[in-house]
Design a protein around this motif. Structure first.
Motif, PDB file in Angstrom:
ATOM      1  N   ILE A 226      43.861  93.761  -3.375  1.00 60.58           N
ATOM      2  CA  ILE A 226      44.447  93.613  -2.048  1.00 60.58           C
ATOM      3  C   ILE A 226      44.663  94.994  -1.440  1.00 60.58           C
ATOM      4  N   LYS A 227      44.672  95.039  -0.109  1.00 64.04           N
ATOM      5  CA  LYS A 227      44.894  96.293   0.586  1.00 64.04           C
ATOM      6  C   LYS A 227      46.387  96.616   0.614  1.00 64.04           C
ATOM      7  N   SER A 228      46.685  97.889   0.540  1.00 61.00           N
ATOM      8  CA  SER A 228      48.074  98.328   0.647  1.00 61.00           C
ATOM      9  C   SER A 228      48.568  98.104   2.064  1.00 61.00           C
ATOM     10  N   GLY A 229      49.838  97.796   2.190  1.00 61.21           N
ATOM     11  CA  GLY A 229      50.398  97.584   3.514  1.00 61.21           C
ATOM     12  C   GLY A 229      51.711  96.848   3.468  1.00 61.21           C
ATOM     13  N   LYS A 230      52.195  96.441   4.638  1.00 67.99           N
ATOM     14  CA  LYS A 230      53.421  95.665   4.762  1.00 67.99           C
ATOM     15  C   LYS A 230      53.064  94.186   4.804  1.00 67.99           C
ATOM     16  N   TYR A 231      53.754  93.385   4.002  1.00 64.59           N
ATOM     17  CA  TYR A 231      53.444  91.962   3.901  1.00 64.59           C
ATOM     18  C   TYR A 231      54.710  91.115   4.008  1.00 64.59           C
ATOM     19  N   LEU A 232      54.508  89.887   4.438  1.00 64.06           N
ATOM     20  CA  LEU A 232      55.531  88.856   4.261  1.00 64.06           C
ATOM     21  C   LEU A 232      55.437  88.420   2.800  1.00 64.06           C
ATOM     22  N   VAL A 233      56.542  88.577   2.066  1.00 63.33           N
ATOM     23  CA  VAL A 233      56.541  88.343   0.620  1.00 63.33           C
ATOM     24  C   VAL A 233      57.454  87.169   0.287  1.00 63.33           C
ATOM     25  N   VAL A 234      56.966  86.304  -0.585  1.00 63.58           N
ATOM     26  CA  VAL A 234      57.758  85.188  -1.087  1.00 63.58           C
ATOM     27  C   VAL A 234      58.059  85.435  -2.557  1.00 63.58           C
ATOM     28  N   PHE A 235      59.334  85.515  -2.900  1.00 66.44           N
ATOM     29  CA  PHE A 235      59.739  85.689  -4.288  1.00 66.44           C
ATOM     30  C   PHE A 235      59.956  84.325  -4.928  1.00 66.44           C
ATOM     31  N   SER A 236      59.375  84.119  -6.099  1.00 68.27           N
ATOM     32  CA  SER A 236      59.680  82.918  -6.870  1.00 68.27           C
ATOM     33  C   SER A 236      61.143  82.966  -7.280  1.00 68.27           C
ATOM     34  N   PRO A 237      61.730  81.827  -7.667  1.00 72.16           N
ATOM     35  CA  PRO A 237      63.126  81.860  -8.134  1.00 72.16           C
ATOM     36  C   PRO A 237      63.340  82.865  -9.261  1.00 72.16           C
ATOM     37  N   GLU A 238      62.422  82.894 -10.233  1.00 73.27           N
ATOM     38  CA  GLU A 238      62.575  83.819 -11.366  1.00 73.27           C
ATOM     39  C   GLU A 238      62.511  85.271 -10.903  1.00 73.27           C
ATOM     40  N   ALA A 239      61.572  85.564  -9.992  1.00 72.63           N
ATOM     41  CA  ALA A 239      61.415  86.942  -9.529  1.00 72.63           C
ATOM     42  C   ALA A 239      62.630  87.402  -8.728  1.00 72.63           C
ATOM     43  N   PHE A 240      63.142  86.533  -7.856  1.00 76.14           N
ATOM     44  CA  PHE A 240      64.290  86.939  -7.051  1.00 76.14           C
ATOM     45  C   PHE A 240      65.533  87.115  -7.929  1.00 76.14           C
ATOM     46  N   LEU A 241      65.700  86.242  -8.907  1.00 77.28           N
ATOM     47  CA  LEU A 241      66.844  86.381  -9.817  1.00 77.28           C
ATOM     48  C   LEU A 241      66.762  87.678 -10.616  1.00 77.28           C
ATOM     49  N   SER A 242      65.566  88.058 -11.041  1.00 83.41           N
ATOM     50  CA  SER A 242      65.432  89.297 -11.802  1.00 83.41           C
ATOM     51  C   SER A 242      65.760  90.503 -10.927  1.00 83.41           C
ATOM     52  N   LEU A 243      65.439  90.424  -9.643  1.00 83.98           N
ATOM     53  CA  LEU A 243      65.760  91.524  -8.733  1.00 83.98           C
ATOM     54  C   LEU A 243      67.268  91.596  -8.487  1.00 83.98           C
ATOM     55  N   VAL A 244      67.903  90.454  -8.271  1.00 83.12           N
ATOM     56  CA  VAL A 244      69.356  90.428  -8.086  1.00 83.12           C
ATOM     57  C   VAL A 244      70.057  90.965  -9.344  1.00 83.12           C
ATOM     58  N   SER A 245      69.579  90.560 -10.506  1.00 85.52           N
ATOM     59  CA  SER A 245      70.180  91.033 -11.762  1.00 85.52           C
ATOM     60  C   SER A 245      70.022  92.542 -11.918  1.00 85.52           C
ATOM     61  N   ALA A 246      68.852  93.058 -11.530  1.00 84.26           N
ATOM     62  CA  ALA A 246      68.607  94.491 -11.658  1.00 84.26           C
ATOM     63  C   ALA A 246      69.562  95.307 -10.792  1.00 84.26           C
ATOM     64  N   PHE A 247      70.011  94.727  -9.689  1.00 91.87           N
ATOM     65  CA  PHE A 247      70.939  95.422  -8.791  1.00 91.87           C
ATOM     66  C   PHE A 247      72.326  94.780  -8.811  1.00 91.87           C
ATOM     67  N   SER A 248      72.704  94.219  -9.949  1.00 91.62           N
ATOM     68  CA  SER A 248      74.005  93.553 -10.055  1.00 91.62           C
ATOM     69  C   SER A 248      75.169  94.535  -9.944  1.00 91.62           C
ATOM     70  N   SER A 249      74.894  95.841 -10.035  1.00 97.93           N
ATOM     71  CA  SER A 249      75.970  96.822  -9.836  1.00 97.93           C
ATOM     72  C   SER A 249      76.559  96.736  -8.427  1.00 97.93           C
ATOM     73  N   LEU A 250      75.852  96.094  -7.507  1.00 99.08           N
ATOM     74  CA  LEU A 250      76.397  95.851  -6.174  1.00 99.08           C
ATOM     75  C   LEU A 250      77.708  95.078  -6.234  1.00 99.08           C
ATOM     76  N   PHE A 251      77.818  94.216  -7.263  1.00102.31           N
ATOM     77  CA  PHE A 251      78.980  93.328  -7.378  1.00102.31           C
ATOM     78  C   PHE A 251      79.901  93.714  -8.532  1.00102.31           C
ATOM     79  N   ASN A 252      79.527  94.719  -9.294  1.00 96.87           N
ATOM     80  CA  ASN A 252      80.223  95.061 -10.531  1.00 96.87           C
ATOM     81  C   ASN A 252      81.361  96.043 -10.253  1.00 96.87           C
ATOM     82  N   ALA A 253      82.597  95.579 -10.402  1.00 97.33           N
ATOM     83  CA  ALA A 253      83.751  96.423 -10.076  1.00 97.33           C
ATOM     84  C   ALA A 253      83.807  97.677 -10.937  1.00 97.33           C
TER      85      ALA A 253
END
Length: 452
Positions: A226-253
């Motif tokens: 695929i060509k590099s660029g800006k895309y409309l991206v759909v995250f699967s439930p598993e993928a979005f959860l892994s991203l939220v978990s990776a940045f869970s410090s947002l919520f970690n007191a």
């Protein structure tokens, strides 16, 4: 209460009294696990383990605390642990000293038994061999199932302290994991996997795991650059959860107090995501088969809203961080040399604002030139939580009006706060996974780097 736990409680009280220790608490667990692996129609590995471990905290008359851990939970091991923790207490921190959670003696609602009968090892082996065979026969391109496993686990957790708190619970679950590889002339090897978990082996969706693994594997055989660029991206439930978990410090007191988070104590009440999004920490969700009713401090677990209509609403707390930030413990603590905070089970869903709005419904059957990300990789290396940036290889497809072509090789990159605000659609249907609950989430304008 488990007989072993009853015995440990009695011995802990007797030993503490003998040593003259007035204030202490203990958190621990006992795990009994059996797992099997297969390879090319034969058993590769069968393992069984019976593990136990406790963490002991002791306060001295100067109110400082010492901590020690041990896997020896008999009377001798318990006495050594209490004595060691007492001696260590005189070298403990002089500020932000942990104390018993104020909720360690709060009532916990009763729930149905969370255990299920074990099955013989032979049943595990036969089930996994049959699953491997069915996968290999599902398509000539599937040459092997190099990574696989079937296990059943039974565990007991407990917490007690010298003020009379006592909690104990037992749970069990079975899980299966399948991951394939392909061999096709003039094509690169492709792989895909799936995972299923259930409290009762009899209800474990082995067939669903096989079908998902085969379907994903075959779908990756038709791949392209695929060509590099800006895309409309759909995250699967598993993928979005892994991203939220990776940045869970947002919520970690604790991360916030340590200044290792993008959030600050003043971030509460501010919009950090599109108003379409809700995120909660939901340990007691029915889909969480390994759920615990209490954390390492004995605090009852619960559902804690984190993002509501895009607004940061709560942080995750231990008793220590709660005291410092004038909040309440949320049931997310682990005790050790330092009391730590971690998420339990994320629950992502459409917000009330999204449901009330006549938003445009997006659909993969009609969308054009959309990237569907199924699995994010290298999260340990490609995420900078304190900076908010990420650059991650992924498995997925480029989708045009329902037709999917596997992405040969690409990475998705961006900033987590920009991503959260760029969410344009949160699908209504959620999927229960082993790490949380989430729907497909659509994000506009993400940077994709491909080889095309």
């Amino acid at each position: 209460m488990n007989i072993i736990v009853e015995k440990l409680v009695a011995e802990a009280k007797e030993t503490a009294s003998k040593l003259g220790i007035q204030k202490f608490d203990i958190y621990g667990g006992i795990t009994d696990e059996i797992s099997v692996e297969v390879d090319s129609g034969a058993t590769k590995q069968v393992s069984a383990s019976d593990r136990a471990g406790i963490t002991v905290r002791v306060w001295n008359d100067q109110a400082t605390v010492g901590v020690t851990s041990t896997t020896n939970v008999d009377r001798i091991g318990l006495e050594l642990a209490l004595q060691s923790a007492y001696e260590a207490s005189f070298f403990g921190a002089k500020e932000y000293i942990p104390d018993f959670s104020p909720q360690a003696i709060a009532a916990i609602p009763e729930r149905e038994p969370q255990t299920a009968p074990s099955v013989p090892i032979e049943k595990l082996v036969t089930t996994l061999l049959d699953a491997e065979k069915e996968l290999l026969e599902s398509d000539p391109a599937i040459a092997g199932v190099p990574y696989n496993g079937l296990s059943q686990r039974h565990f007991t957790r407990f917490y007690l302290n010298s003020d009379g708190a006592m909690r104990s619970e037992s749970s069990s679950f079975s899980s299966i994991y399948l991951y394939t590889k392909t061999e096709v002339a003039d094509k690169k090897p492709r792989s895909a996997g799936a995972y299923r978990v259930s409290r009762d082996f009899a209800e474990l969706d082995v067939k669903g795991c096989i079908t998902e693994t085969a379907t994903k594997t075959i779908s990756h055989l038709n791949y392209d650059k695929i060509k590099s660029g800006k895309y409309l991206v759909v995250f699967s439930p598993e993928a979005f959860l892994s991203l939220v978990s990776a940045f869970s410090s947002l919520f970690n007191a604790q991360s916030i107090l340590d200044k290792n988070s993008l959030s600050t104590p003043d971030s509460l009440g501010k919009a950090i995501a599109a108003p379409l999004l809700n995120v909660s920490d939901d340990e007691l969700h029915f889909g969480n088969v390994g759920a615990s009713t209490f954390d390492g401090e004995g605090t009852p677990t619960r559902r804690t809203p984190l993002i509501v209509d895009g607004v940061l609403t709560n942080f995750l707390h231990s008793s220590v961080t709660a005291k410092r930030l004038n909040a309440a413990p949320t049931g997310n603590a682990s005790i050790g040399a330092k009391v730590s905070v971690s998420p339990n089970f994320f629950h992502v869903e459409r917000s009330n604002a999204a449901n009330a709005d006549n938003e445009k419904v997006l659909d993969l059957k009609t969308a054009e030139n959309v990237i569907l990300i199924d699995d994010l990789q290298a999260l340990h290396a490609g995420v900078q939580p304190s900076q908010g940036s990420f650059s991650l290889p992924f498995d997925g497809w480029i989708v045009n009006k329902g037709d999917r072509v596997s992405v040969e090789s690409a990475t998705v990159a961006g900033d987590i706060l920009e991503l959260l605000k760029a969410i344009v659609y949160v699908e209504p249907d959620v999927k229960v996974t082993s790490s949380g609950v989430a729907p497909h989430v659509w994000v506009e304008g993400l940077s994709i780097t491909g080889e095309g």
